[in-house]
Write a protein that holds these residues in place. Structure first.
Motif, short mmCIF file in Angstrom:
data_model
loop_
_atom_site.label_atom_id
_atom_site.label_comp_id
_atom_site.label_asym_id
_atom_site.label_seq_id
_atom_site.Cartn_x
_atom_site.Cartn_y
_atom_site.Cartn_z
N PRO A 38 0.84 -1.21 0.00
CA PRO A 38 0.00 0.00 0.00
C PRO A 38 0.87 1.25 0.00
N HIS A 39 0.28 2.38 -0.32
CA HIS A 39 1.04 3.63 -0.27
C HIS A 39 0.51 4.51 0.85
N VAL A 40 1.36 5.41 1.30
CA VAL A 40 1.08 6.25 2.46
C VAL A 40 0.96 7.70 2.00
N VAL A 41 -0.16 8.32 2.32
CA VAL A 41 -0.43 9.70 1.92
C VAL A 41 -0.35 10.59 3.16
N VAL A 42 0.44 11.65 3.07
CA VAL A 42 0.66 12.56 4.20
C VAL A 42 0.17 13.95 3.79
N ALA A 43 -0.61 14.59 4.66
CA ALA A 43 -1.14 15.92 4.34
C ALA A 43 -1.53 16.64 5.62
N PRO A 58 13.98 15.31 -3.76
CA PRO A 58 14.04 16.10 -5.00
C PRO A 58 13.35 15.45 -6.19
N ASP A 59 13.26 14.12 -6.20
CA ASP A 59 12.62 13.43 -7.33
C ASP A 59 11.13 13.18 -7.12
N ALA A 60 10.61 13.53 -5.96
CA ALA A 60 9.19 13.31 -5.67
C ALA A 60 8.37 14.52 -6.08
N THR A 61 7.12 14.29 -6.46
CA THR A 61 6.24 15.37 -6.89
C THR A 61 5.01 15.54 -6.00
N GLU A 62 4.78 14.60 -5.08
CA GLU A 62 3.63 14.69 -4.19
C GLU A 62 3.96 14.00 -2.87
N PRO A 63 3.27 14.37 -1.79
CA PRO A 63 3.57 13.81 -0.47
C PRO A 63 2.99 12.40 -0.29
N THR A 64 3.42 11.48 -1.14
CA THR A 64 2.98 10.09 -1.08
C THR A 64 4.20 9.19 -1.05
N LEU A 65 4.20 8.26 -0.11
CA LEU A 65 5.27 7.26 -0.01
C LEU A 65 4.75 5.97 -0.64
N VAL A 74 8.37 16.62 7.72
CA VAL A 74 7.33 17.64 7.95
C VAL A 74 7.92 18.70 8.87
N ARG A 75 7.92 19.93 8.40
CA ARG A 75 8.37 21.06 9.21
C ARG A 75 7.14 21.77 9.76
N VAL A 76 7.00 21.79 11.08
CA VAL A 76 5.84 22.40 11.73
C VAL A 76 6.28 23.74 12.30
N ASN A 77 5.75 24.83 11.75
CA ASN A 77 6.13 26.16 12.21
C ASN A 77 5.34 26.60 13.45
N THR A 78 4.06 26.25 13.48
CA THR A 78 3.23 26.46 14.67
C THR A 78 2.46 25.17 14.89
N PRO A 79 2.14 24.81 16.15
CA PRO A 79 1.46 23.54 16.42
C PRO A 79 0.26 23.33 15.51
N GLY A 80 0.18 22.14 14.92
CA GLY A 80 -0.89 21.85 13.98
C GLY A 80 -1.18 20.37 13.91
N THR A 81 -2.10 20.01 13.02
CA THR A 81 -2.56 18.62 12.92
C THR A 81 -2.20 18.05 11.56
N LEU A 82 -1.64 16.85 11.58
CA LEU A 82 -1.21 16.15 10.37
C LEU A 82 -2.03 14.88 10.20
N GLN A 83 -2.41 14.58 8.95
CA GLN A 83 -3.12 13.34 8.65
C GLN A 83 -2.19 12.39 7.91
N VAL A 84 -2.18 11.13 8.32
CA VAL A 84 -1.40 10.08 7.67
C VAL A 84 -2.35 8.95 7.33
N GLN A 85 -2.42 8.60 6.04
CA GLN A 85 -3.39 7.60 5.60
C GLN A 85 -2.70 6.53 4.76
N VAL A 86 -3.08 5.27 4.97
CA VAL A 86 -2.58 4.15 4.17
C VAL A 86 -3.66 3.73 3.19
#
Length: 297
Positions: A38-43, A58-65, A74-86
């Motif tokens: 499966p692939h992992v989508v991060v957003a 550098p060779d990737a075009t979207e936040p998908t593993l 993931v660089r978090v500048n102010t506290p926030g919420t991240l979703q990780v989906q398989v």
């Protein structure tokens, strides 16, 4: 902390993480189906896009593993919420994967002050790497760092399970914890080791108490707060703490856990200086105010 561990249940294939300011490495470790993983989508979660940025290869075009042994930052500048989906690679395909989110510690220059340019040793250094997972009704698994709320005063919601993970734990320290349910469900009150999930998922069974125990060190202790429905926020400090409502039946609707040194002072160590005379080197101690604990058992 591992987000997914070999499960194929659709409901378990998305995690919502509350991240503090910092850098985080999302690491796709492995998958059960090596031929068609499966692939992992991060957003960022909706409304949190400006809180963080995702740094790709550098060779990737979207936040998908797309396969194991890949990752992104993931660089978090102010506290926030991240979703990780398989997501499965094909219809009916496997969703069984292990994904790990690891905080990247910053290398910082020492803070200097005073006539001897002393270096302050922060009291909270013991908690680096501590992660707390809470399963929140309607949100799923939420992972936070030390001293950060899961649900809590500003967003109370039923907490149905917790897990602690501390990869950098001192070898001599042993941590166990337990949860309790109002109706005495199986597993209620059973102590489990670090890294083990205690509670339920998707069964609408709120926790009514959380017990934390630490042994093997006299200079570390828990600092925890919990909110229970229609009850004041409870704060507990100690090597064994019990968090529960006034009647031991109120549902847990928020919790945060940290670990700190038991000392009430911060040492300041003076760097080596050219010796002018015997006994010229000095060590300063800056004392901090003791915190009161509302409960420690």
């Amino acid at each position: 902390m591992d987000l997914f561990r070999g499960t194929t249940n659709d409901a378990e294939q998305q995690r919502v993480l509350s991240l503090d300011r910092g850098l985080f490495f999302v690491n796709y470790k492995s998958a059960d189906d090596a031929a068609s993983p499966p692939h992992v989508v991060v957003a960022p979660a909706e409304g949190h896009e400006r809180h963080m940025e995702i740094i790709l290869h550098p060779d990737a075009t979207e936040p998908t593993l797309w396969r194991p042994n890949s990752g992104l930052v993931v660089r978090v500048n102010t506290p926030g919420t991240l979703q990780v989906q398989v997501q499965p690679a094909r219809v009916g395909g496997s969703r069984a994967a292990i994904v790990r989110v690891e905080q990247i510690q910053a290398g910082q220059a020492p803070t200097t002050f005073g006539e001897n340019n002393g270096v302050r040793i922060p009291m909270h250094v013991a908690t680096e790497g501590l992660k707390v997972l809470g399963h929140v009704a309607g949100r799923g698994d939420v992972v936070v760092g030390p001293n950060a709320w899961i649900a809590g005063p500003t967003a109370p919601s039923r907490v149905e399970g917790v897990a602690l993970e501390w990869p950098d734990k001192p070898a001599s320290v042993d941590i166990r914890y337990a949860v309790q349910f109002a109706n005495g469900q199986s597993g209620s009150g059973k102590m489990v080791p670090l890294g083990t999930y205690a509670g339920t998922r998707g069964r609408a069974l709120p926790l009514t108490a959380v017990v934390l125990e630490m042994s093997g060190s006299d200079d570390l202790r828990f600092v925890a707060e919990a909110g229970f429905l229609n009850a004041p926020t409870l704060r507990a400090v100690g090597r064994r703490v019990v968090l529960s409502g006034p009647t031991n039946r109120e549902p847990l609707v928020g919790i945060r856990i940290g670990i700190e040194h038991t000392a009430t002072a911060e040492q300041v160590v003076a760097p080596a200086m050219p010796r002018k005379s015997a006994g010229s080197a000095r060590v300063r101690v800056f004392r901090s105010q003791q915190r009161q604990a509302s409960a420690a058992r």
